[in-house]
Write an enzyme that holds these catalytic residues in place. Structure first.
Site, PDB file in Angstrom:
ATOM      1  CB  ALA A  15       3.848  -1.276   4.245  1.00 57.87           C
ATOM      2  CB  ALA A  75       3.674   4.982  10.923  1.00 58.80           C
ATOM      3  CG  ASN A  76       5.198   1.433   7.074  1.00 58.48           C
ATOM      4  OD1 ASN A  76       5.382   1.496   5.663  1.00 58.48           O
ATOM      5  ND2 ASN A  76       3.970  -0.028   7.263  1.00 58.48           N
ATOM      6  NE  ARG A  77      12.953   4.309   7.133  1.00 59.76           N
ATOM      7  CZ  ARG A  77      12.711   5.279   7.871  1.00 59.76           C
ATOM      8  NH1 ARG A  77      12.246   6.410   7.890  1.00 59.76           N
ATOM      9  NH2 ARG A  77      13.988   5.516   9.201  1.00 59.76           N
ATOM     10  CB  SER A  78       5.306   2.371   2.864  1.00 63.25           C
ATOM     11  OG  SER A  78       3.664   2.643   1.866  1.00 63.25           O
TER      12      SER A  78
END
Ligand code: CTP
Length: 405
Positions: A279, A212-215
């Protein structure tokens, strides 16, 4: 003599007054509103009546003041007021009122009207600084803001307790300016179907792990709420976030990049504006394991990744007049990277932010960004709350849409 139309003529305001010493300031606000032509009906909580009498508000508003849900002479007041309001203003709002609104309670007339209404809600808190900063109050404020409620931040200064700090009731000018902007909000997106994506995507490694990412999704949600308030028909496609789906917005929850692509393509044809604030993961594990992967001693493991579909590129290939906006979160070469993506993805506009800058990173409530189009820099937007940035971006998009007409 010709009668000049006043700025708020024809606007109907339900004015909720809570039990705080700042209730006396509600009298001045009521006066300003009626002077501008607004039709104001006042609803007082039981505690507000301890500070000030209903008769004062009745005299100034020209309407009976509502204090009781169970009034035999007007037993549908909550529905009538809720349906007719162009704005519900709660000023002053105590910590107790804010907590009850955030919990969706309907245990008195004011909270019942708020639940029954689709009108914009403006809340002006009044409490001591320590109470305002309490994590539970802040959590309630956050919950309300996430559902689209406008809450004015208290100001710094001397307080009724004799202390100096945050918690001072906002100035009459600040409150009036928010009221006027909410009541005169342009309905300039009435003819638009706006498709917005928000948040990250999650790409499964196995049944318990993912990439995943930090969005946080906050920018996309703020855009969706702002466009809805300006009359847009909204579709929000959201990856996994901790945010509450905005009321009244058609929200589609997805997990992976492929699911996001499918949801977006489904609504693309009827959209007139597409804003890809999500994102999206660029890669996903080749073969997500069906069962939990087990630790294999101390040796290194590697994960085979395949590219996910580039959603914007695939949309551009099918474009039939949609105004397409992308986002670029970068850590270096901001303008060069954004310009490259604008061209490569066939965009009309791109919003680029340097996520290494304090306050402009993932998860923050604020953002700073540059906006570019094919001709170069359109705007340089300094650090500001994401809600404010959403308004500014919609203003810029509106200008371009008008030019295309
Ligand atoms: N985007 C998309 N589909 C993807 C990846 C990104 O539609 N698979 C969109 C994003 O929603 C955003 C824009 O493309 O609006 C730019 O995303 P970004 O991640 O910055 O660009 P990438 O093309 O992924 O480039 P890189 O990761 O190399 O910076």
């Amino acid at each position: 003599m010709p009668v000049t139309k006043k700025q708020l003529s024809g606007k109907r305001v339900v004015f909720g007054v809570g039990g705080s010493i700042a209730a006396y300031k509600a009298i001045l606000l009521l006066r300003r509103l009626t002077d501008l032509g607004a039709d104001v009906e006042v609803v007082m909580t039981t505690s507000a009546c301890e500070f000030i009498t209903p008769l004062t508000f009745q005299t100034l508003s020209g309407h009976p003041v509502h204090t009781n849900t169970f009034n035999p002479d007007d037993n549908m007041a909550h529905l009538r007021l809720a349906e007719n309001a162009d704005l519900i203003l709660v000023s002053p709002a105590t910590a107790n009122l804010i907590g009850r609104f955030a919990q969706g309670m309907a245990d008195d007339l004011l909270s019942t009207i708020i639940l029954a209404s689709h009108a914009p809600l403006l809340v002006v808190p009044a409490m001591d600084g320590g109470m305002w900063q309490h994590p539970l109050v802040q959590q309630n404020v956050k919950t309300l803001r996430e559902t689209g409620v406008e809450i004015l931040d208290p100001e710094f200064g001397s307080l009724a307790s004799g202390h100096i700090g945050w918690g001072r009731f906002p100035s009459e000018e600040a409150i009036m300016s928010s009221i006027i902007s909410l009541l005169t909000m342009p309905g300039d997106y009435h003819d638009e179907v706006v498709l917005i994506t928000a948040g990250p995507t999650h790409e499964a490694i196995d049944p318990v792990r993912y990439i995943a990412n930090r969005s946080s999704g906050k920018m996309g949600y703020a855009l969706a709420q702002a466009a809805q308030k300006r009359g847009a028909q909204m579709v929000l496609v959201t990856g996994p976030t901790s945010l509450t789906p905005p009321p009244g917005i058609h929200t589609i929850s997805v997990t992976t990049a492929e699911e996001m692509r499918d949801a977006v393509h489904k609504h693309f044809e009827r959209a007139t504006v597409v804003i890809m604030a999500a994102a999206v993961a660029d890669y996903r594990p080749d073969q997500p394991a069906k069962t939990k992967l087990k630790k294999q001693g101390r040796e290194q493991v590697s994960l085979a990744l395949s590219p996910t579909p580039d959603i914007l590129t695939s949309l551009s290939a099918q474009k039939s007049g949609q105004f397409m906006v992308g986002f670029a979160a970068e850590t270096e070469h901001l303008i060069e990277e954004a310009t490259r993506k604008l061209k490569a993805k066939g965009l009309d506009m791109i919003v680029a932010n340097d996520v290494t800058k304090p306050g402009a990173g993932f998860g923050s409530d604020t953002n700073a960004a540059v906006v570019l189009d094919a001709h170069g820099l359109v705007a340089d937007l300094p650090l500001m709350p994401k809600r404010e940035m959403a308004t500014k971006l919609l203003d810029l998009i509106r200008i371009r849409l008008n030019q295309q007409k």
